[in-house]
Design an enzyme around this catalytic site. Structure first.
Site, PDB file in Angstrom:
ATOM      1  N   ASP A 110       5.030  -4.449   1.222  1.00 22.68           N
ATOM      2  CA  ASP A 110       3.546  -4.889   1.173  1.00 22.68           C
ATOM      3  C   ASP A 110       3.161  -4.242   2.559  1.00 22.68           C
ATOM      4  OD1 ASP A 110       3.615  -6.730  -1.224  1.00 22.68           O
ATOM      5  OD2 ASP A 110       4.931  -7.865   0.231  1.00 22.68           O
ATOM      6  N   PHE A 185       4.399  -0.839  -8.974  1.00 23.45           N
ATOM      7  CA  PHE A 185       3.399  -0.628  -7.968  1.00 23.45           C
ATOM      8  C   PHE A 185       3.082   0.957  -8.025  1.00 23.45           C
ATOM      9  CE2 PHE A 185       1.832  -4.323  -5.725  1.00 23.45           C
ATOM     10  CZ  PHE A 185       2.365  -5.289  -6.232  1.00 23.45           C
ATOM     11  N   GLU A 186       4.159   1.495  -7.804  1.00 22.43           N
ATOM     12  CA  GLU A 186       4.133   3.280  -7.732  1.00 22.43           C
ATOM     13  C   GLU A 186       3.083   3.736  -9.159  1.00 22.43           C
ATOM     14  OE1 GLU A 186       8.142   4.738  -5.671  1.00 22.43           O
ATOM     15  OE2 GLU A 186       8.056   4.732  -7.830  1.00 22.43           O
TER      16      GLU A 186
END
Ligand SMILES: C[S@@+](CC[C@H](N)C(=O)[O-])C[C@H]1O[C@@H](n2cnc3c(N)ncnc32)[C@H](O)[C@@H]1O
Length: 231
Positions: A110, A185-186
């Protein structure tokens, strides 16, 4: 809990205290050990565990994500993935033995982009010292972030830790994707057209984990926030 009904060799959750008290081999499975910090949806752990005969440990602070991941591991029938519900700081400082981890990944932690929230960022020098302690000699450490401000911050946090060697030197990081599947997320950030910064480090042999470059604050006095997992 899924882990209560699963056969013992498939029980996907392990407790940090079991790792500490029984040792990794009894509590989680045979070496070598790969650790992912903040695995999120956990696809990378599942994909890599399906392809390799290593024991994959994931630590996640979010109870919901741990419970979802437990169900995914059971569905996939993978006895070599184990998840720990705990803050990474706690696992590193209180549960894992020195030199136990052959490889570690921290992908898209995060970024806490607001300045007043920077202190919540996971990657600080004291955490990296704790991590260096548990890495085996020459173990690889892979970190990625989509947030360039956080990439600068991570570079600054890594720089004084003499036990961790930057394999991209003289560059602080690379924008070249490493040869592994992407994380959720990537993938989201790449779809959004953002660049990902990839850090590729190695645990230096023979350098104490807490050896810091001169001028850096001593790790021992820095706050590490190692607290037991919340219910
Ligand atoms: C932005 S997500 C990235 C998830 C995954 N690594 C990926 O790339 O798809 C960051 C994850 O780190 C977890 N996390 C945050 N702080 C943590 C901590 N102190 N210890 C363990 N996990 C943490 C969050 O719950 C979240 O799942």
């Amino acid at each position: 809990l899924v882990s209560d009904s699963a056969p013992p060799d498939l029980a996907p959750r392990v407790f940090a205290e079991a790792l500490r008290d029984l040792g990794l081999e009894k509590a989680a499975g045979p070496p070598p050990y790969v650790l992912e910090i903040g695995f999120g949806r956990g696809e990378l752990l599942l994909e890599m565990a399906a392809r390799n005969a290593r024991t994959y440990l994931g630590v996640e602070i979010s109870r919901k994500r741990v419970e979802k991941m437990e169900r995914r591991i059971v569905r996939a029938g993978l006895p070599n993935v184990k998840v720990v519900h705990a803050p990474a700081e706690y696992l590193l400082e209180r549960a894992l033995p020195e030199g136990a981890i052959a490889e570690c990944w921290i992908h898209c932690p995060d970024p806490w982009p607001k300045k007043r929230h920077h202190r919540r960022r996971l990657l600080k020098t004291p955490l990296l010292v704790l991590l260096a302690r548990v890495l085996a000699p020459s173990a690889r450490l892979g970190i990625s972030t989509d947030h360039l401000g956080y990439a600068e911050w991570i570079h600054t946090a890594l720089e004084p830790v003499l036990a961790l060697e930057n394999l991209d030197t003289p560059l602080p990081w690379s924008f070249e994707p490493p040869p592994r599947p992407t994380t959720a997320f990537e993938r989201d950030w790449i779809t959004d057209g953002r660049r990902i910064a990839y850090f590729s480090y190695r645990r230096r042999r023979g350098v104490p984990a807490d050896a810091l470059a001169s001028g850096a604050a001593p790790a021992a006095t820095a706050e590490t926030a190692a607290e037991p997992p919340q219910p």
